[in-house]
Design an enzyme around this catalytic site. Structure first.
Site, mmCIF file in Angstrom:
data_model
loop_
_atom_site.group_PDB
_atom_site.id
_atom_site.type_symbol
_atom_site.label_atom_id
_atom_site.label_comp_id
_atom_site.label_asym_id
_atom_site.label_seq_id
_atom_site.Cartn_x
_atom_site.Cartn_y
_atom_site.Cartn_z
ATOM 1 N N HIS A 99 34.841 43.725 41.633
ATOM 2 C CA HIS A 99 35.856 44.395 40.817
ATOM 3 C C HIS A 99 35.246 44.541 39.423
ATOM 4 O O HIS A 99 34.492 43.663 38.986
ATOM 5 C CB HIS A 99 37.110 43.548 40.635
ATOM 6 N N ASP A 102 35.429 41.399 37.421
ATOM 7 C CA ASP A 102 34.641 40.227 37.851
ATOM 8 C C ASP A 102 33.359 40.149 37.051
ATOM 9 O O ASP A 102 32.851 39.068 36.780
ATOM 10 C CB ASP A 102 34.164 40.341 39.318
ATOM 11 N N HIS A 269 44.449 39.685 55.948
ATOM 12 C CA HIS A 269 45.554 40.607 55.674
ATOM 13 C C HIS A 269 46.220 41.024 56.981
ATOM 14 O O HIS A 269 47.439 41.204 57.036
ATOM 15 C CB HIS A 269 45.055 41.851 54.937
HETATM 16 C C1 XUL Z 1 42.977 40.459 47.936
HETATM 17 C C2 XUL Z 1 41.757 41.149 48.367
HETATM 18 C C3 XUL Z 1 40.956 41.813 47.302
HETATM 19 C C4 XUL Z 1 40.335 43.098 47.710
HETATM 20 C C5 XUL Z 1 39.647 43.818 46.590
HETATM 21 O O1 XUL Z 1 43.662 39.849 48.947
HETATM 22 O O2 XUL Z 1 41.415 41.149 49.527
HETATM 23 O O3 XUL Z 1 40.002 40.904 46.867
HETATM 24 O O4 XUL Z 1 39.412 42.909 48.726
HETATM 25 O O5 XUL Z 1 40.465 44.044 45.516
HETATM 26 CO CO CO Z 2 39.784 41.926 50.532
#
Ligand code: XUL
Ligand code: CO
Length: 435
Positions: A99, A102, A269
């Site tokens: 990111h 980061d 996720h």
């Molecule tokens: C959060 C996540 C993030 C994304 C990138 O759960 O997975 O780190 O991968 O923003």
């Molecule tokens: Co992620």
């Protein structure tokens, strides 16, 4: 000067090796299904977990002991870059991901923040001149800073939308500068808490407007990376708009964005959404939308995103099965969006964790390749859906049947005979390939 002292280049030593700092299964040059293992897997280190995270949780501060500690601001950012390239080289991993926030600290204005970013991006670019390591994807962090309290592209505040747009504009320029092969949108706060104060239609329309602007700007500057959306159902938002693969695909199709985006599917996720990892990969694949993966695993006993390094061989095999069926991930890859446990605080643990993940995926790939070569699951499907290959079934799938012809066919036939699904037998057979 070495940061990870006492650790040399991690080598492939084979299954019989007892060396914890060696690969037992990941052998980058080994050919699997006609392709080098490294090219199939395209592993990446997640900068945020490995070089920024220090093991804090809602109840306690960080525990990690890291060689780059003791500095701050841009100095800390530079030390992290030095450490990161040493880490990539020693691990022999071909990619990394980050990111914007980061890699460089924020300043008082966006202009100052961008200046900090330029310093670090310039430094990374220099490293990348001599290193073979490449940027799999970059993204913009539009969830940590308090300004994103109501979201970014879906904020109720138009100025926040503008700020987010400027941030992604810069992130695309960064991607162009460093040659990122993909650009990821993960909508950390793109969701809502309550419909009582949310105009969902406006927020979704705005999100689509935002993504269209990103595509248009990429085209304008000649950024060629693949756009990816990473679905997640919750955390930090209560209800995130990119809930899961099916929801995200429907959103992209509704707004005519599906030709420019694919999905970045993350294991943890998927399970938070009440799906398996392979379900999310499968939904993406059959819709032609599987772009990349965030490799990790959750904990079935916990209801949040634990981001553990992937070691569940059965799950990884089924994930690799989908990826091989997808003919690989194209410009995508296998990004370890995973963090070492809070009690694994030594710098060396970063190596053990990545080795564990890479070896698990290498084994998963080999098992998936055997399943595909021997057509194990293909045969299961062929047998189960046999009735659609001739007679009335063929008429249905070829579009010749209608309600009247189907009624005429079935009305005097008497009771129908079904065949067993034989799931236990199939699961047992699968174990023969996995273990
Ligand atoms: C959060 C996540 C993030 C994304 C990138 O759960 O997975 O780190 O991968 O923003
Ligand atoms: Co992620």
């Amino acid at each position: 000067m070495s940061v990870f002292q006492g650790i040399g280049k991690i080598q492939y030593e084979g299954k019989q090796s007892k060396n914890p700092l060696a690969f037992k299964h990941y052998n980058p040059d080994e050919i699997v299904l006609g392709r080098r293992m490294e090219d199939y897997l395209r592993f990446a280190v997640a900068y945020w977990h490995t070089f920024v995270g220090e093991g804090s949780d809602p109840f306690g501060v960080g525990t990690a002991i890291r060689p780059w500690q003791g500095s701050n601001g841009l100095d800390l950012a530079k030390r992290r870059v030095e450490a990161s390239f040493e880490f990539y080289e020693k691990l022999g991993i071909p990619y990394f991901c980050f990111h914007d926030r980061d890699i460089a600290p924020e300043g008082d204005t966006l202009r100052e923040t961008n200046k900090n970013l330029d310093v670090i991006v310039g430094m990374m670019k220099d490293y990348m001149k001599t290193s073979k390591v490449k940027l799999l994807w970059n993204t913009a962090n539009m969830f940590t800073n308090p300004r994103f309290v109501h979201g970014a592209a879906t904020s109720s505040n138009a100025e926040v939308f503008a700020y987010a747009a400027a941030q992604v504009k810069k992130a695309l320029e960064t991607g162009l500068e460093l040659g990122s092969e993909n650009y990821v949108f993960w909508g950390g706060r793109e969701g809502y808490e309550s419909l009582l104060n949310t105009d969902m239609k406006l927020e979704l329309d705005n999100l689509a407007r935002f993504l269209r602007m990103a595509v248009d700007y990429a085209d304008e500057i000649g950024y060629k990376g693949q756009f990816l959306i990473e679905p997640k159902p919750k955390e930090p938002s209560k209800h995130q708009y990119d809930f899961d693969a099916a929801t995200t695909i429907a959103f992209l199709k509704t707004y005519g964005l599906d030709d420019r985006f694919k999905l970045n599917i993350e294991a943890n996720h998927a399970t938070l959404a009440g799906h398996t990892f392979e379900h999310e990969l499968h939904v993406s694949r059959i819709n032609g939308m599987l772009g990349s993966i965030d490799a990790n695993q959750g904990d079935t006993l916990l209801g949040w995103d634990t981001d553990e390094f992937p070691t569940d061989l059965a799950s990884v095999t089924l994930a690799m099965y989908e990826i091989v069926k997808n003919d690989g991930l194209g410009s995508g890859g296998v990004n370890f969006d995973a963090k070492v446990r809070r009690q694994s605080f030594d710098a060396e643990d970063l190596f053990y964790a990545h080795i564990a993940g890479m070896d698990t995926f290498a084994r998963g790939l080999k098992a998936a390749a055997r399943l595909i070569e021997e057509r194990v699951l293909d045969q299961v499907l062929e047998e189960r859906y046999e009735s659609f290959r001739s007679g009335i079934g063929l008429e249905i799938v070829s579009g010749k049947a209608d309600f009247k012809s189907l009624e005429a066919y079935i009305i005097d036939k008497g009771e129908i005979q079904n065949k067993s699904g034989r799931l236990e037998q199939i699961r047992s057979l699968l174990n023969e390939y996995i273990f």
